[in-house]
Design a protein around this motif. Structure first.
Motif, mmCIF file in Angstrom:
data_model
loop_
_atom_site.group_PDB
_atom_site.id
_atom_site.type_symbol
_atom_site.label_atom_id
_atom_site.label_comp_id
_atom_site.label_asym_id
_atom_site.label_seq_id
_atom_site.Cartn_x
_atom_site.Cartn_y
_atom_site.Cartn_z
ATOM 1 N N LEU A 58 29.857 70.177 75.479
ATOM 2 C CA LEU A 58 29.299 69.580 74.263
ATOM 3 C C LEU A 58 28.253 68.521 74.571
ATOM 4 O O LEU A 58 27.240 68.411 73.883
ATOM 5 C CB LEU A 58 30.409 68.980 73.398
ATOM 6 C CG LEU A 58 31.260 69.993 72.634
ATOM 7 C CD1 LEU A 58 32.389 69.296 71.888
ATOM 8 C CD2 LEU A 58 30.394 70.784 71.667
ATOM 9 N N TYR A 59 28.472 67.740 75.618
ATOM 10 C CA TYR A 59 27.477 66.752 76.014
ATOM 11 C C TYR A 59 26.218 67.443 76.534
ATOM 12 O O TYR A 59 25.098 67.020 76.249
ATOM 13 C CB TYR A 59 28.013 65.809 77.082
ATOM 14 C CG TYR A 59 29.088 64.866 76.587
ATOM 15 C CD1 TYR A 59 29.080 64.374 75.287
ATOM 16 C CD2 TYR A 59 30.103 64.454 77.424
ATOM 17 C CE1 TYR A 59 30.060 63.508 74.841
ATOM 18 C CE2 TYR A 59 31.089 63.580 76.984
ATOM 19 C CZ TYR A 59 31.061 63.112 75.691
ATOM 20 O OH TYR A 59 32.019 62.257 75.258
ATOM 21 N N ALA A 60 26.415 68.493 77.315
ATOM 22 C CA ALA A 60 25.264 69.237 77.836
ATOM 23 C C ALA A 60 24.440 69.821 76.688
ATOM 24 O O ALA A 60 23.213 69.767 76.703
ATOM 25 C CB ALA A 60 25.728 70.345 78.773
ATOM 26 N N ALA A 61 25.111 70.347 75.676
ATOM 27 C CA ALA A 61 24.405 70.867 74.505
ATOM 28 C C ALA A 61 23.686 69.737 73.772
ATOM 29 O O ALA A 61 22.582 69.925 73.255
ATOM 30 C CB ALA A 61 25.378 71.580 73.577
ATOM 31 N N GLY A 62 24.281 68.561 73.745
ATOM 32 C CA GLY A 62 23.649 67.401 73.114
ATOM 33 C C GLY A 62 22.385 66.965 73.847
ATOM 34 O O GLY A 62 21.464 66.424 73.233
ATOM 35 N N PHE A 63 22.323 67.221 75.150
ATOM 36 C CA PHE A 63 21.137 66.873 75.932
ATOM 37 C C PHE A 63 19.925 67.714 75.536
ATOM 38 O O PHE A 63 18.797 67.371 75.854
ATOM 39 C CB PHE A 63 21.415 67.058 77.424
ATOM 40 C CG PHE A 63 22.101 65.880 78.077
ATOM 41 C CD1 PHE A 63 22.907 65.010 77.358
ATOM 42 C CD2 PHE A 63 21.947 65.641 79.422
ATOM 43 C CE1 PHE A 63 23.538 63.943 77.954
ATOM 44 C CE2 PHE A 63 22.574 64.570 80.043
ATOM 45 C CZ PHE A 63 23.368 63.724 79.298
ATOM 46 N N LEU A 64 20.145 68.830 74.852
ATOM 47 C CA LEU A 64 19.050 69.695 74.413
ATOM 48 C C LEU A 64 18.370 69.167 73.152
ATOM 49 O O LEU A 64 17.236 69.529 72.860
ATOM 50 C CB LEU A 64 19.560 71.114 74.146
ATOM 51 C CG LEU A 64 20.350 71.797 75.254
ATOM 52 C CD1 LEU A 64 20.775 73.181 74.810
ATOM 53 C CD2 LEU A 64 19.577 71.865 76.542
ATOM 54 N N VAL A 65 19.057 68.320 72.414
ATOM 55 C CA VAL A 65 18.577 67.867 71.106
ATOM 56 C C VAL A 65 17.308 67.010 71.167
ATOM 57 O O VAL A 65 16.375 67.257 70.396
ATOM 58 C CB VAL A 65 19.710 67.144 70.344
ATOM 59 C CG1 VAL A 65 19.211 66.513 69.060
ATOM 60 C CG2 VAL A 65 20.844 68.116 70.055
ATOM 61 N N PRO A 66 17.209 65.997 72.051
ATOM 62 C CA PRO A 66 16.005 65.149 72.021
ATOM 63 C C PRO A 66 14.696 65.911 72.198
ATOM 64 O O PRO A 66 13.736 65.677 71.460
ATOM 65 C CB PRO A 66 16.225 64.160 73.172
ATOM 66 C CG PRO A 66 17.691 64.097 73.349
ATOM 67 C CD PRO A 66 18.189 65.478 73.015
ATOM 68 N N MET A 67 14.645 66.841 73.149
ATOM 69 C CA MET A 67 13.404 67.584 73.347
ATOM 70 C C MET A 67 13.125 68.509 72.174
ATOM 71 O O MET A 67 11.979 68.666 71.748
ATOM 72 C CB MET A 67 13.440 68.407 74.634
ATOM 73 C CG MET A 67 12.086 69.037 74.939
ATOM 74 S SD MET A 67 12.053 69.918 76.485
ATOM 75 C CE MET A 67 12.277 71.581 75.886
ATOM 76 N N THR A 68 14.165 69.103 71.630
ATOM 77 C CA THR A 68 13.996 69.978 70.476
ATOM 78 C C THR A 68 13.449 69.196 69.286
ATOM 79 O O THR A 68 12.527 69.659 68.602
ATOM 80 C CB THR A 68 15.342 70.644 70.117
ATOM 81 O OG1 THR A 68 15.867 71.289 71.283
ATOM 82 C CG2 THR A 68 15.182 71.650 69.015
ATOM 83 N N LEU A 69 13.986 68.008 69.051
ATOM 84 C CA LEU A 69 13.483 67.166 67.961
ATOM 85 C C LEU A 69 12.051 66.714 68.217
ATOM 86 O O LEU A 69 11.202 66.779 67.323
ATOM 87 C CB LEU A 69 14.379 65.938 67.775
ATOM 88 C CG LEU A 69 15.705 66.171 67.077
ATOM 89 C CD1 LEU A 69 16.529 64.889 67.087
ATOM 90 C CD2 LEU A 69 15.490 66.656 65.669
#
Length: 116
Positions: A58-69
């Motif tokens: 879940l943390y690893a998936a959360g690391f994808l969010v900043p670049m996507t945003l």
């Protein structure tokens, strides 16, 4: 060998290699943009630290969010991200994505091994 690396990196990363979005070192443009440089750095960091510490999925998936945003906001508005921000969000994305990839490969291997 180095020229092959310079020619293959943009292909592997699907990078646009724009000069305004790249870092320069000794007057030479990096072969990939700041965001892709960050992704590569994140993958390298993960490959060194994965044995020591495994980030929860879940943390690893959360690391994808900043670049996507950051990328989504740039696409939808006139906002232009800085190279430092692109690099930093790229590191997070590369680390998180490669962590998910390696974890998936390990879990698949273990599942297949247990079937035997």
């Amino acid at each position: 060998m180095m020229s092959f690396l310079y020619r293959s990196l943009p292909i592997v990363f699907g990078c646009h290699c724009r000069a305004d979005r790249s870092f320069f070192f000794h007057g030479k443009q990096f072969p990939i943009c700041a965001r892709c440089t960050g992704e590569l750095a994140g993958m390298i960091i993960l490959s060194v630290t994965y044995v020591i510490y495994r980030l929860p999925v879940l943390y690893a998936a959360g690391f994808l969010v900043p670049m996507t945003l950051d990328g989504g906001i740039q696409l939808l508005t006139k906002y232009e991200s800085t190279n430092f921000r692109r690099f930093f969000t790229g590191i997070l994305f590369g680390y998180g994505f490669f962590n998910l990839f390696i974890t998936g490969a390990v879990v698949s291997y273990q599942y297949g091994y247990n079937l035997l």
